[in-house]
Design an enzyme around this catalytic site. Structure first.
Site, PDB file in Angstrom:
ATOM      1  N   GLN B 199       0.878  -1.173   0.000  1.00 11.56           N
ATOM      2  CA  GLN B 199       0.000   0.000   0.000  1.00 11.56           C
ATOM      3  C   GLN B 199       0.910   1.216   0.000  1.00 11.56           C
ATOM      4  O   GLN B 199       1.395   1.640   1.033  1.00 11.56           O
ATOM      5  CB  GLN B 199      -0.905  -0.040   1.236  1.00 11.56           C
ATOM      6  CG  GLN B 199      -1.686  -1.348   1.401  1.00 11.56           C
ATOM      7  CD  GLN B 199      -2.840  -1.500   0.427  1.00 11.56           C
ATOM      8  OE1 GLN B 199      -3.677  -0.613   0.278  1.00 11.56           O
ATOM      9  NE2 GLN B 199      -2.878  -2.629  -0.286  1.00 11.56           N
ATOM     10  N   ALA B 240     -11.609   2.838   4.823  1.00  9.39           N
ATOM     11  CA  ALA B 240     -10.677   1.921   4.166  1.00  9.39           C
ATOM     12  C   ALA B 240      -9.882   2.620   3.054  1.00  9.39           C
ATOM     13  O   ALA B 240     -10.103   3.785   2.749  1.00  9.39           O
ATOM     14  CB  ALA B 240     -11.451   0.732   3.612  1.00  9.39           C
ATOM     15  N   HIS B 241      -8.991   1.871   2.456  1.00  8.37           N
ATOM     16  CA  HIS B 241      -8.074   2.439   1.453  1.00  8.37           C
ATOM     17  C   HIS B 241      -8.821   2.950   0.222  1.00  8.37           C
ATOM     18  O   HIS B 241      -9.787   2.367  -0.222  1.00  8.37           O
ATOM     19  CB  HIS B 241      -6.974   1.465   1.062  1.00  8.37           C
ATOM     20  CG  HIS B 241      -7.401   0.100   0.646  1.00  8.37           C
ATOM     21  ND1 HIS B 241      -6.497  -0.818   0.180  1.00  8.37           N
ATOM     22  CD2 HIS B 241      -8.598  -0.517   0.636  1.00  8.37           C
ATOM     23  CE1 HIS B 241      -7.140  -1.928  -0.098  1.00  8.37           C
ATOM     24  NE2 HIS B 241      -8.396  -1.780   0.167  1.00  8.37           N
ATOM     25  N   ASN B 242      -8.344   4.076  -0.282  1.00 13.64           N
ATOM     26  CA  ASN B 242      -8.837   4.674  -1.526  1.00 13.64           C
ATOM     27  C   ASN B 242     -10.252   5.247  -1.424  1.00 13.64           C
ATOM     28  O   ASN B 242     -10.826   5.651  -2.431  1.00 13.64           O
ATOM     29  CB  ASN B 242      -8.794   3.667  -2.690  1.00 13.64           C
ATOM     30  CG  ASN B 242      -7.370   3.315  -3.079  1.00 13.64           C
ATOM     31  OD1 ASN B 242      -6.817   2.329  -2.606  1.00 13.64           O
ATOM     32  ND2 ASN B 242      -6.769   4.150  -3.880  1.00 13.64           N
TER      33      ASN B 242
END
Lengths: 343, 343, 343
Positions: B199, B240-242
């Site tokens: 990541q 969460a991511h993005n």
């Protein structure tokens, strides 16, 4: 240290069934019991293991009767789980404990520190704090200004306690817990932008409170968020600003209680329960896991589940009916056809 | 400091009803009001308390009319809650604030620190960080390499900000929050074992963002997880991511938003909401507590609840019907019997 | 560093479609692609962006076929997401890593520290700890007495690991995680007050485990809470005392697993799932978001959703039926009227 079944039975005021001279020096789980250990049987789901466990001693409730031959020695007691707890407490009480104030801590000169206190490395204690006797504060915990921690409390590592909060006697606060962060209070303006409402109150924890790892208890906007004596709060629980939790209430992991709600004494919240804000929850209410409590609970002692909540019996019947609902719909369609055919 | 009703009314551009010379020096809640304090009435649920409160001054909305005799002095204002907020902000602004850089912090030589910055004990600031003017960083917080914290932001204790993240102006980040941990990204191999997807992105927080205690906002796999200006995030929230959160959206405690979802501006998420990944949520959407959002929300301004989500009116009717479903089934069985009898 | 499409295709064992000499020096998301970057297409929801992205190279699955003219160079590979992962890992492997033991840490003399270890500022490592080779421990983390951290593990900042716990090889533990806090175990007395059951067990993490930010994994009452090899746990997850999680199981954010439950290998839990205590969950079970698991799962490989859980197909049909339930009730009332009319 080794103890014989006879010694343990005397300590617990229990009765030995089997070899009273067998000795143990540790604990084990009944399903993984090892030679030289003591285990216990409390939950009936585990009864089968008592016949195969390798543990030498098993604590059982006094009404337990064997249905097969058994190799372990039994000690019959009033309540096996409580007896186990007594033995575990004995084991804990003879462990050495941490003492002394680390040179690597940062304690304000105006803070008052009691006797026999442990302060670990990289702990900060702010201005005008009062730390009671026999308090233990583990490494990397921050205690902000004007905080009071009363006698015999233990605060583990990486805890944050914001200014002006009060921790009662014999509290246990686990790592990562945050006591006294700002409540989530904002007033939207005409454009829908949020203006922060300053949160100038505090959090007051009573005596014998336990707070789980990474739990968050917000300070009140005005006045105090209050956690009364004997309340037990599990990991990752959220208690919002101005909430009041009554004495001896237990709140399991990941439950959230929204702002200004008042919870009565001796309530039980299973995991992942959500309670809306500004509600009154009567004493001894019990909420099953994942319940969503959306209105006042006025009668004491009720049991609820579902989101929105309903009495647990209703929830169980409704859940079964929901599972069957697709088939029920088929039946309704069929009845509808029959009725139309007849018209 | 003491202020009279007259002084306060002038400051708030309000109107005094009662004794304009009565003075107060603190705030209280209306249900616990004490002599010498000011309280407020905003939520109509608390109206009854205005007749019994011991507080000397009560802020009320200008259209409030008394229905009984009242001993407190009222100050009528456009919006009682906003007026309270203004007074609380005034009270906060006169409190002394922390300044100076602790000798017990660990700041990389390559880090640039602005003017009038507070850095508490046991704070670490990594290589090439840029810390703006008037920033406050409380004890035991870790700011990793290449992090930028813009002017006038406050970061409380035990916060972790991973490398390359950006914190905007006037942010407030509460204790225990984690900004920029790895997203939960794995590629399973043929045997079902997970290989980590590195990541390498970051988190970018806009201006006027507030992040609650023990909240977690993951870094993007590639690019940035973006929290836009004015977003307010409560305790124990998972982003969460993005994910991208639009301006002035508010997200209450324990809500989770899964990877790559884009949330429009001015949305409201009540507590414990879950949003699936890769969704687009239209602006001004409102989600009730414990909602499970499972598909795109294309129309702006809708209100939803339930898991899976549905329009809130539908949810309410369905919830009532679900509660009655066991009785409804009885009725259906009876109808079925009648139909069979007739055949 | 710059790489050409030709070089990248060779490294990935892929095929170039387009200009093999175009070079890139960074990654981007397909919907935000910039000149000089490489992106990827894996989720079909994003297919449209491939025709407009400014990225110079796009990794695609080998069966991808263009439906319009495309300006980017494609690299066709077996699995675009895995190929991306390989490139990201390469990028990570050439980044400089932290080394050395900070003078500002606090390491007990009895602790054994391996070779090539990084220990950040304000880290505490307790008595008799064993820290393996190539371990990295970021600032402000506390590792209590008698903890073992095996080779090649990374522990980020503000983590708390309680005494006697074991961290396996190649673990990644994110900031704020708490490993080994006391389980939530109390025995109520006759008055409904809770007596603490001492929690004298530990937590054992296998190899290749990843633990998310602010997750909490409680120590066992007796014995061990066990997280087996290859398990991936997301942010804010709660694992209660005496739980056992089987190999290569993945648990998404805010899920909670109650005490003594045993989860088989290769299970998948989406976000906000709750699992009751003392259950056995068969291997390869999959649980949709917000599922409430209330009983044993005996068959391997099932897919479930709902609270209480049911097979996912049943859940979907029941959810649609629930949404239509108010109209269905109208229909039932009408049928009832018709039946009564006929009688």
């Amino acid at each position: 240290m080794e103890f014989s079944a006879k010694q343990i039975a005397e300590f617990l005021n229990g009765e030995v069934v089997g070899n009273q001279n067998v000795t143990v020096n540790n604990f084990s789980k009944i399903e993984q019991g090892e030679k030289g250990t003591l285990t216990f049987l409390s939950n009936p789901k585990y009864t089968n293991f008592i016949y195969s466990t390798q543990a030498d001693i098993v604590l059982v409730d006094k009404d337990f009767t064997t249905e097969q031959e058994i190799s372990a020695t039994l000690i019959k007691v009033e309540n096996a789980y409580q007896a186990l707890s007594k033995l575990l407490s004995l084991a804990e009480s003879i462990k050495p404990t941490k003492t002394g104030i680390s040179q690597k801590s940062d304690i304000a000169e105006t803070a008052k520190i009691g006797e026999n206190v442990f302060v670990g490395a990289f702990v900060t204690i702010g201005e005008n704090c009062k730390i009671g006797n026999n308090v233990k504060i583990y490494p990397n915990t921050q205690i902000a200004d004007n905080v009071q921690v009363k006698d015999n409390s233990t605060i583990y590592s990486n805890v944050s306690i914001y200014e002006n909060c009060v921790v009662g006697e014999r509290n246990i606060i686990h790592s990562g817990a945050v006591i006294g962060a700002d409540g989530f209070g904002f007033a939207p303006d005409e454009q829908g932008r949020y203006n922060k409402i300053p949160q100038i109150g505090n959090v007051v924890l009573g005596n014998d409170v336990e707070i789980g790892a990474n739990a968050a208890i917000d300070r009140a906007t005005i006045g105090s968020t209050v956690i009364a004596d004997g309340v037990k709060i599990d990991n990752l629980v959220q208690i919002a600003h101005n909430v009041e939790i009554g004495e001896h209430t237990a709140i399991a992991a990941q439950t959230g209680i929204a702002g200004s709600t008042k919870v009565g004494e001796k309530c039980v919240f299973a995991g992942q329960v959500g309670v809306a804000g500004h509600l009154n929850i009567a004493e001894r209410s019990i909420f099953g896991a994942q319940t969503g409590v959306t209105s006042h609970i006025k009668e004491a002692g009720g049991v609820y589940q579902g989101s929105p909540h309903m009495p647990v019996g209703n929830f169980r019947r409704s859940s079964i009916a929901l599972k069957q609902l697709p088939e029920t719909l088929q039946k309704i369609y069929q009845m509808e056809r029959e009725l139309k055919l007849k018209n």
